[in-house]
Design an enzyme around this catalytic site. Structure first.
Site, PDB file in Angstrom:
ATOM      1  CD  GLN A   1      17.606  13.360  -2.697  1.00  0.00           C
ATOM      2  OE1 GLN A   1      17.097  13.491  -1.602  1.00  0.00           O
ATOM      3  NE2 GLN A   1      17.352  14.203  -3.684  1.00  0.00           N
TER       4      GLN A   1
ATOM      5  NE  ARG B   1       8.075  16.057  -6.950  1.00  0.00           N
ATOM      6  CZ  ARG B   1       7.364  14.976  -7.172  1.00  0.00           C
ATOM      7  NH1 ARG B   1       6.750  14.380  -6.194  1.00  0.00           N
ATOM      8  NH2 ARG B   1       7.251  14.470  -8.372  1.00  0.00           N
ATOM      9  CB  CYS B   2      11.664  22.914  -3.766  1.00  0.00           C
ATOM     10  SG  CYS B   2      12.173  24.578  -3.476  1.00  0.00           S
TER      11      CYS B   2
ATOM     12  CD  GLU C   1      12.917  20.766  -8.038  1.00  0.00           C
ATOM     13  OE1 GLU C   1      12.882  21.930  -8.416  1.00  0.00           O
ATOM     14  OE2 GLU C   1      13.825  20.262  -7.417  1.00  0.00           O
TER      15      GLU C   1
END
Ligand code: CDP
Length: 785
Positions: free
Chosen positions: A222, A369-370, A739
């Protein structure tokens, strides 16, 4: 900040363009790391520990080496000779690449076998004989600092399992507020250990060319640039000789931010053998050993008056980091951005403290996802507000409305130090209440209760904090958090845009093209977006924590504006007027007062290579490194309606309304897709997912037999809506969104279930709320026999 809408042909912001990348994905023509096949490529396989805590007495790899096709067996001792047995984590700790001395969690990497094909590598891994001496195991983080707890990390000077204590806020003022408050509500809530479980597991192909001395690593990354720099710093390879390529990625969700032992071993094997080495982990390896998420054990207390006006918030949290502190988050924040836990509410005082500990579990603490622990924070405050509402017998919507930060208070400095950029929380709440027909639902619930039926309504009004930088506050492993875009316009008016971020399914190839279309009038279909190749893309920090739109999205607009400035000079030259006489409209410069005299961006692009004014450089391109002045603070209100079957404890999500506000939207369809995906993950966390351990440290959620993924059958129908409160500091008023649904939804699900059972005296149930938990409660309460 309003955005002028372009024509559908141009496809700028606000158009629901179909995703460019989907054409190859739905045809099965994506190109993932496991699709990379290089001449002479060989395969790596990990040997992993069956024990959670054991001394490593010996490793005998002779039988494995004898197997035809085996090329090498690498152990921790081998790596130690090259000073690579340990590597730094992203958070001031170090982590074993391959075990030396002892193992600290089940599935820890012990040896790396390389063979001509992957089946031989797998067979050989089973032939590696490892002798272990079992040690006492520490699983419960609450026992980590007990006097009789085994000390896990012999390598550290501190002979303790305590990693850090971190606190923020005004302790004195908070204590004072609590002393005088007539109402106090508290909740102990666990944001349980879970795993992003992306569709594609982690892996790499490391290809060291002994002739050119160039190392190319195809990586599920990522953050390709940051990984290149870390490979250079840790491995000692000159950075210009390293190329990291992140091809298509099948979901990241934070799981692909850290550097894993498999990557290092593949690189070492390729350096040693001079051949490309592929390492792809299995699903179980992914679940058992790569970065987990959450594992926060939290207590929140709210001080309020009798009318429900909140005064102060006190939060205490125990964070289980597993065997190594490998949290992937900015280095200034031991508990990430957890201190946004005051949420959407106007708390005048707050105090928050977090203690991190080691246990015999896989390392991590990744931002699933945060934006670095915000899901935990949002879950806690939204649960706590419901507990307070229940205690005061107030409607949870009304309690929230009474305590929201008001639109006129922005920019708003929270009691824990964040400055929220903009918000209209009541606007989102009102829209969600209207969409779900809240008043009617409450009536229905009352009637159902009389009949003994169980129905609940859960609200969550979350605030997110996304888009790290700014660089003065945020860094990853010391690298400042900004991000970049480079736009090059070709002579025929088409363009290529290269980014410092890296999509893992978010649709960047489409949305960045739409930003270029908006800013320059070049149709989005004429713009190619490229990410993930460190040899070509400008340096960036990558994609996680919903940072792409706030950072690289902003950089794209800024680079496009630089191009427009140059285009103006060329237009003035072509139209034989001064720049001051020109105005920009829909992809062309026209002469003020004589609109028939104009030059389109395509004409200007051609002139940039064929007829540019003297003294001006040829070409039409620009790069921008954008350092945001602040985070962006998207928000929303989610409302969940559940029905519970008394006989089985089964929960049915009857409705779920999600109203999101991410400022100005680039692509409404993509945003909706992001919301659907994140809600599905939030649903899974609330009801299905837990990476659990037995008392010997055996992973209980190590395969999809135990770690459940919702299919289309279980997944509820999502109803989405939006409000728009632009970010005042973002170049086109956008906030991140990826997110929000994962951050905001777990509390809505849990609040709904607790609401359905609140008249029975139920105040809290920990996630995942499986039917057996509800059934057990119903049994305890005498509702079922
Ligand atoms: O960093 P990441 O791409 O995961 O998150 P994001 O910036 O929130 O963007 C997720 C997707 O939603 C991207 O394709 C964005 O371009 C899109 N998006 C949008 O269309 N409008 C916004 N205001 C925010 C995001």
């Amino acid at each position: 900040m309003t955005i002028e809408k372009t024509t559908p042909e141009v496809g700028g912001m606000g158009h629901s363009l179909k995703r460019k990348e989907d054409s190859r994905f739905i045809q099965g023509k994506g190109n993932y790391v496991d699709d990379v096949h290089l001449p002479g490529m060989v395969y790596g396989q990990m040997v992993r520990s069956p024990y959670a805590h054991a001394r490593l007495k010996s490793i005998d790899s002779e039988k494995a080496r004898q197997l035809p096709g085996v090329l090498a067996v690498i152990t921790g001792e081998d790596l130690a000779k090259a000073n690579l047995a340990w590597m730094p984590t992203l958070f001031f700790d170090k982590q074993m690449v391959l075990a030396t001395g002892k193992v600290l969690f089940q599935s820890q990497e012990v040896a790396f076998v390389v063979a001509e094909d992957q089946y031989t590598a797998a067979d050989a891994a089973e032939l590696v004989e490892v002798e272990y001496e079992e040690l006492p195991v520490l699983v419960d983080p609450h026992k980590a600092t007990a006097a009789d707890a085994p000390i896990l990390r012999d390598d550290r000077d501190e002979k303790s399992n305590h990693i850090f204590h971190w606190e923020v806020g005004d302790k004195g003022a908070t204590e004072t507020a609590f002393q005088s408050a007539p109402v106090k509500a508290s909740v102990h809530a666990i944001s349980q250990r879970c795993h992003p479980a992306p569709l594609e597991t982690c892996g790499c192909v490391a290809d060291f060319n002994k002739a050119t001395e160039k190392l190319t690593v195809y990586l599920t990354s990522q953050a390709p640039h940051a990984h290149r720099t870390l490979f250079a710093l840790v491995g000692g390879i000159p950075e210009q000789n390293i190329r990291v390529v992140s091809p298509d990625i099948g979901g990241g969700f934070g799981n692909k931010v850290p550097i894993y032992p498999g990557y290092v071993c593949a690189v070492v094997a390729s350096l040693t053998l001079g051949r490309p080495v592929k390492w792809i982990e299995t699903r179980s390896e992914n679940l058992q050993s790569t970065g987990f998420a959450r594992d926060y054990h939290m207590t929140a207390e709210i001080a309020a008056d009798q009318n429900g006006k909140v005064k102060a918030l006190r939060v205490k949290t125990l964070a289980d980091h597993g065997a190594f502190n490998a949290a992937a988050q900015p280095t200034k924040f031991p508990a990430g951005l957890f201190s946004v836990c005051t949420g959407s509410y106007d708390f005048r005082s707050a105090f928050c403290e977090v203690d991190g500990v080691y246990t015999n579990k896989a390392p991590g603490g990744i931002a699933y996802r945060c934006s670095f622990r915000i899901t935990e924070a949002a879950y806690l405050i939204e649960r706590a507000m419901d507990v307070l509402a229940n205690q005061l017998k107030m409607d949870p919507a009304e309690l929230r409305r009474k305590n929201y930060i008001q639109p006129g208070q922005f920019p708003y400095k929270t009691a824990l130090g964040w400055t929220y950029d903009s918000g209209n929380y009541e606007g989102a709440l009102n829209k969600a209440l209207e969409m779900v027909s809240y008043a009617q639902l409450r009536k229905e619930q009352e009637e159902k209760r009389k009949k003994g039926e169980l129905m609940g309504i859960g609200i969550s009004s979350f605030t997110e904090a996304v888009g790290a930088g700014p660089a003065h506050t945020f860094d990853i492993a010391g690298i400042k958090m900004f991000d970049s875009a480079e736009i090059r316009v070709h002579p025929t008016g088409k363009a290529i845009c290269r980014m410092g971020t890296k999509s893992q399914g978010q649709g960047h190839e489409t949305t960045y093209a739409q930003i270029v279309a908006q800013e320059l009038g070049i149709p989005a279909s004429d713009v190619v977006v490229e990410e993930g190749d460190t040899d070509t893309a400008p340096y960036g920090l990558g994609t996680y924590a919903s940072r792409s739109t706030p950072t690289s999205g902003a950089a794209t607009a800024m680079a496009a504006r630089k191009i427009r400035d140059k285009a103006k000079k060329i237009a003035a030259h072509l139209l034989e007027c001064s720049e001051a006489d020109l105005e920009w409209q829909n992809g062309k410069f026209l002469v003020k007062g004589a609109p028939s005299k104009s030059k389109t961006i395509q004409e200007i692009a051609f002139a940039a290579y064929t007829n540019f004014p003297a003294g001006l450089e040829a070409g039409l391109e620009a790069v921008d490194y954008y350092d945001p002045p602040n985070l962006t603070f998207p928000f929303g209100t989610y409302i969940c309606v559940v029905d519970i079957d008394k006989g089985t404890g089964e929960i049915r999500v009857r409705r779920f309304v999600a109203v999101d506000d991410c400022g100005n939207v680039i692509n409404p369809m993509i945003v909706q897709g992001q919301i659907h995906g994140g809600l599905t993950e939030g649903f899974a966390i609330a009801f299905m997912q837990l990476i659990d351990y037995d008392e010997s440290g055996n992973v209980q959620g190590g395969s999809f037999m135990d770690y459940l993924i919702p299919t289309a059958v279980e997944t509820p129908h999502w109803e989405t809506g939006s409000t728009c409160t632009p970010s005042p500091h973002h170049p086109f008023g956008a906030k991140g969104v990826g997110e929000s649904p994962n951050v905001g939804s777990p509390a809505a699900f849990v609040n709904a279930v607790v609401d359905a059972l609140s008249h029975l005296g139920v105040k809290h149930i920990d996630m995942p709320i499986a039917p057996w938990k509800v059934w057990t409660i119903l049994k305890e309460k005498g509702v079922v026999n």
